[in-house]
Design a protein around this motif. Structure first.
Motif, short mmCIF file in Angstrom:
data_model
loop_
_atom_site.label_atom_id
_atom_site.label_comp_id
_atom_site.label_asym_id
_atom_site.label_seq_id
_atom_site.Cartn_x
_atom_site.Cartn_y
_atom_site.Cartn_z
N PHE A 168 26.64 61.99 45.57
CA PHE A 168 25.39 61.98 46.31
C PHE A 168 24.30 61.37 45.46
N PHE A 169 23.55 60.44 46.04
CA PHE A 169 22.35 59.91 45.43
C PHE A 169 21.21 60.10 46.43
N GLU A 170 20.05 60.46 45.92
CA GLU A 170 18.90 60.64 46.80
C GLU A 170 18.56 59.31 47.46
N GLU A 171 18.04 59.42 48.68
CA GLU A 171 17.63 58.22 49.40
C GLU A 171 16.56 57.51 48.57
N GLY A 172 16.68 56.19 48.48
CA GLY A 172 15.71 55.41 47.72
C GLY A 172 16.00 55.35 46.23
N THR A 173 17.18 55.79 45.80
CA THR A 173 17.54 55.72 44.38
C THR A 173 17.45 54.27 43.91
N ASP A 174 16.76 54.07 42.80
CA ASP A 174 16.59 52.71 42.26
C ASP A 174 17.68 52.45 41.23
N PHE A 175 18.74 51.77 41.67
CA PHE A 175 19.84 51.43 40.77
C PHE A 175 19.52 50.23 39.89
N SER A 176 18.47 49.48 40.24
CA SER A 176 18.16 48.24 39.53
C SER A 176 17.71 48.46 38.10
N THR A 177 17.61 49.70 37.67
CA THR A 177 17.27 49.98 36.27
C THR A 177 18.47 49.77 35.35
N THR A 178 19.62 49.47 35.95
CA THR A 178 20.84 49.19 35.17
C THR A 178 21.17 47.71 35.28
N ARG A 179 21.30 47.07 34.12
CA ARG A 179 21.63 45.65 34.05
C ARG A 179 22.82 45.44 33.13
N LEU A 180 23.67 44.50 33.52
CA LEU A 180 24.80 44.09 32.68
C LEU A 180 24.58 42.64 32.28
N ILE A 181 24.83 42.32 31.02
CA ILE A 181 24.74 40.95 30.54
C ILE A 181 26.08 40.63 29.89
N PHE A 182 26.85 39.75 30.56
CA PHE A 182 28.19 39.40 30.10
C PHE A 182 28.14 38.18 29.17
N ASP A 183 28.73 38.32 28.00
CA ASP A 183 28.98 37.20 27.08
C ASP A 183 30.49 36.98 27.14
N THR A 184 30.92 36.10 28.03
CA THR A 184 32.35 35.92 28.27
C THR A 184 33.05 35.18 27.13
N ASP A 185 32.29 34.44 26.31
CA ASP A 185 32.90 33.79 25.16
C ASP A 185 33.34 34.81 24.11
N ALA A 186 32.55 35.88 23.97
CA ALA A 186 32.85 36.92 22.98
C ALA A 186 33.56 38.13 23.60
N ASN A 187 33.79 38.11 24.92
CA ASN A 187 34.37 39.25 25.64
C ASN A 187 33.59 40.53 25.38
N LYS A 188 32.26 40.43 25.58
CA LYS A 188 31.37 41.58 25.41
C LYS A 188 30.41 41.66 26.57
N VAL A 189 30.03 42.90 26.89
CA VAL A 189 29.01 43.12 27.91
C VAL A 189 27.96 44.05 27.31
N THR A 190 26.70 43.69 27.53
CA THR A 190 25.59 44.53 27.10
C THR A 190 25.07 45.27 28.31
N VAL A 191 24.95 46.58 28.19
CA VAL A 191 24.44 47.42 29.26
C VAL A 191 23.02 47.83 28.89
N GLU A 192 22.09 47.60 29.80
CA GLU A 192 20.70 48.00 29.60
C GLU A 192 20.30 48.97 30.70
N ASN A 193 19.88 50.16 30.31
CA ASN A 193 19.39 51.17 31.24
C ASN A 193 17.91 51.37 30.94
N SER A 194 17.04 50.92 31.85
CA SER A 194 15.61 51.05 31.61
C SER A 194 15.02 52.30 32.27
N GLY A 195 15.81 52.98 33.07
CA GLY A 195 15.34 54.20 33.72
C GLY A 195 15.81 55.44 32.97
N ARG A 196 15.57 56.58 33.55
CA ARG A 196 15.99 57.83 32.90
C ARG A 196 17.44 58.18 33.21
N ASP A 197 18.03 57.54 34.22
CA ASP A 197 19.41 57.84 34.61
C ASP A 197 20.37 56.75 34.14
#
Length: 131
Positions: free
Chosen positions: A45-74
């Motif tokens: 369950f997620f509350e209505e209007g939950t802002d998921f956009s505070t989570t970003r993935l940045i893929f570096d496919t040459d290095a097979n790495k992904v950077t996860v950025e969470n700018s919110g509290r969740d």
């Protein structure tokens, strides 16, 4: 003539006995760049209007790495940080034994589906991202 036949058979036996046991790289070129989480589909369950956009993935496919950025509290996907991955074709395997199947549609839609325990019906999670 017999020697040529034996040499040929030897070469064939050697070539068929060799196998590639290494895990290859995923076919991840389409993942390269930044993705923003837009939705999570699960038995949760997620509350209505939950802002998921505070989570970003940045893929570096040459290095097979992904950077996860969470700018919110969740934290919706993984803790902020950089993670190495491996896999084959459309599968991403992280070092913490988490695995996901990915699907890229066009150039702007990504789905990551958590490879769950088939004996549990409540751990199926699909993460939807956009560029």
């Amino acid at each position: 003539m017999m020697k040529k036949w034996l040499v040929l058979m030897g070469i064939l036996c050697i070539s068929f006995s060799c196998s590639n046991d290494e895990v290859g790289d995923p076919e991840d070129d389409a993942l390269a760049g930044e993705w923003v989480l837009t939705n999570i589909t699960c038995f949760c369950f997620f509350e209505e209007g939950t802002d998921f956009s505070t989570t970003r993935l940045i893929f570096d496919t040459d290095a097979n790495k992904v950077t996860v950025e969470n700018s919110g509290r969740d934290t919706y996907f993984k803790e902020s940080g950089t993670y190495a991955y491996s896999g084959e074709e459309s599968r991403l395997q992280f070092s913490d034994d988490e695995a996901y199947t990915f699907t890229v549609k066009g150039t702007s839609s990504l789905q990551l589906v958590f490879e769950d325990n088939p004996n549990l019906s409540d751990d199926e999670v699909t993460y939807s991202f956009r560029r």
